[in-house]
Design a protein around this motif. Sequence first.
Motif, mmCIF file in Angstrom:
data_model
loop_
_atom_site.group_PDB
_atom_site.id
_atom_site.type_symbol
_atom_site.label_atom_id
_atom_site.label_comp_id
_atom_site.label_asym_id
_atom_site.label_seq_id
_atom_site.Cartn_x
_atom_site.Cartn_y
_atom_site.Cartn_z
ATOM 1 N N LYS A 53 2.734 -17.882 -31.490
ATOM 2 C CA LYS A 53 2.268 -18.605 -30.462
ATOM 3 C C LYS A 53 3.464 -18.935 -29.367
ATOM 4 O O LYS A 53 3.423 -19.749 -28.547
ATOM 5 C CB LYS A 53 1.883 -19.848 -30.986
ATOM 6 C CG LYS A 53 0.478 -19.715 -31.569
ATOM 7 C CD LYS A 53 -0.179 -20.954 -32.152
ATOM 8 C CE LYS A 53 -1.504 -20.699 -33.000
ATOM 9 N NZ LYS A 53 -2.011 -21.823 -33.600
ATOM 10 N N CYS A 54 4.743 -18.469 -29.721
ATOM 11 C CA CYS A 54 5.768 -18.830 -28.892
ATOM 12 C C CYS A 54 5.804 -18.421 -27.404
ATOM 13 O O CYS A 54 6.769 -18.776 -26.699
ATOM 14 C CB CYS A 54 6.960 -18.106 -29.522
ATOM 15 S SG CYS A 54 7.465 -19.137 -31.183
ATOM 16 N N GLU A 55 4.889 -17.731 -27.129
ATOM 17 C CA GLU A 55 4.818 -16.855 -25.804
ATOM 18 C C GLU A 55 3.551 -17.534 -25.213
ATOM 19 O O GLU A 55 3.413 -17.007 -23.924
ATOM 20 C CB GLU A 55 4.545 -15.389 -25.996
ATOM 21 C CG GLU A 55 5.887 -14.847 -26.417
ATOM 22 C CD GLU A 55 6.957 -14.833 -25.659
ATOM 23 O OE1 GLU A 55 6.968 -15.094 -24.542
ATOM 24 O OE2 GLU A 55 8.264 -14.711 -26.333
ATOM 25 N N GLU A 56 2.508 -18.175 -25.845
ATOM 26 C CA GLU A 56 1.540 -18.917 -25.225
ATOM 27 C C GLU A 56 1.741 -20.069 -24.457
ATOM 28 O O GLU A 56 2.213 -20.958 -24.845
ATOM 29 C CB GLU A 56 0.390 -18.877 -26.234
ATOM 30 C CG GLU A 56 -0.033 -17.984 -27.199
ATOM 31 C CD GLU A 56 -1.002 -18.236 -28.289
ATOM 32 O OE1 GLU A 56 -1.316 -19.344 -28.395
ATOM 33 O OE2 GLU A 56 -1.359 -17.426 -29.058
ATOM 34 N N LEU A 60 2.851 -23.809 -25.561
ATOM 35 C CA LEU A 60 4.083 -24.305 -25.116
ATOM 36 C C LEU A 60 3.838 -25.495 -24.550
ATOM 37 O O LEU A 60 4.749 -26.484 -24.736
ATOM 38 C CB LEU A 60 4.808 -23.157 -24.409
ATOM 39 C CG LEU A 60 5.532 -21.788 -24.900
ATOM 40 C CD1 LEU A 60 5.705 -21.094 -23.789
ATOM 41 C CD2 LEU A 60 6.421 -22.246 -26.204
ATOM 42 N N ARG A 83 13.934 -20.768 -26.841
ATOM 43 C CA ARG A 83 14.618 -19.663 -27.084
ATOM 44 C C ARG A 83 14.802 -19.550 -28.467
ATOM 45 O O ARG A 83 14.610 -18.506 -29.079
ATOM 46 C CB ARG A 83 15.703 -19.547 -26.152
ATOM 47 C CG ARG A 83 15.614 -19.367 -24.611
ATOM 48 C CD ARG A 83 16.544 -19.029 -23.957
ATOM 49 N NE ARG A 83 17.796 -19.997 -23.752
ATOM 50 C CZ ARG A 83 17.762 -21.016 -23.175
ATOM 51 N NH1 ARG A 83 16.944 -21.421 -22.141
ATOM 52 N NH2 ARG A 83 18.803 -22.099 -23.204
ATOM 53 N N ARG A 86 11.743 -18.528 -30.498
ATOM 54 C CA ARG A 86 11.290 -17.031 -30.355
ATOM 55 C C ARG A 86 12.161 -16.248 -31.069
ATOM 56 O O ARG A 86 11.752 -15.237 -31.824
ATOM 57 C CB ARG A 86 11.443 -16.631 -28.682
ATOM 58 C CG ARG A 86 10.243 -17.483 -28.145
ATOM 59 C CD ARG A 86 10.524 -17.186 -26.436
ATOM 60 N NE ARG A 86 9.549 -17.664 -25.774
ATOM 61 C CZ ARG A 86 9.557 -17.645 -24.348
ATOM 62 N NH1 ARG A 86 10.369 -17.790 -23.800
ATOM 63 N NH2 ARG A 86 8.254 -18.488 -23.779
ATOM 64 N N SER A 90 10.816 -13.829 -34.325
ATOM 65 C CA SER A 90 11.483 -12.567 -34.468
ATOM 66 C C SER A 90 11.817 -12.357 -35.993
ATOM 67 O O SER A 90 11.660 -11.330 -36.612
ATOM 68 C CB SER A 90 12.268 -12.153 -33.385
ATOM 69 O OG SER A 90 12.556 -10.885 -33.710
#
Length: 131
Positions: A53-56, A60, A83, A86, A90
Amino acid sequence: MDPTPIKLDNSGTDNRFAHGITDWRQTPQLFLRELCMLQFMSYVTEQPEWENKCEEPQTLEEWHQHVDSVFDLDETSWQWCVRELRDKASDLKRTAYVAVFDADPRVIKSQISGDLLKQLRESTSPFSFRN
């Protein structure tokens, strides 16, 4: 050739290694903002599927509102947390664990199966201090 001797912590009255519970100290110490950032990232890593969900944008925004209401971090600190989360996502996908509270000592979190959790609870139940 003589090996280099291990240096002992001689700050106490006896000649011994520093004890991890009472003698350990982090130098330099963390500022309150840094502690808040670590606490927030620990909070996020407890959420289900956080690593996906770090890009949603909606997620966020929810996390940002939480940061503002609970941790009172400024915008620069918030961006740094995003950052770092994310990067941690990864790492989790690559290694199956994530390091949190990773300033000097580290706490490692990992997801384990329900069966393994049950086995761990059963095998450690004789050591439980519950009444």
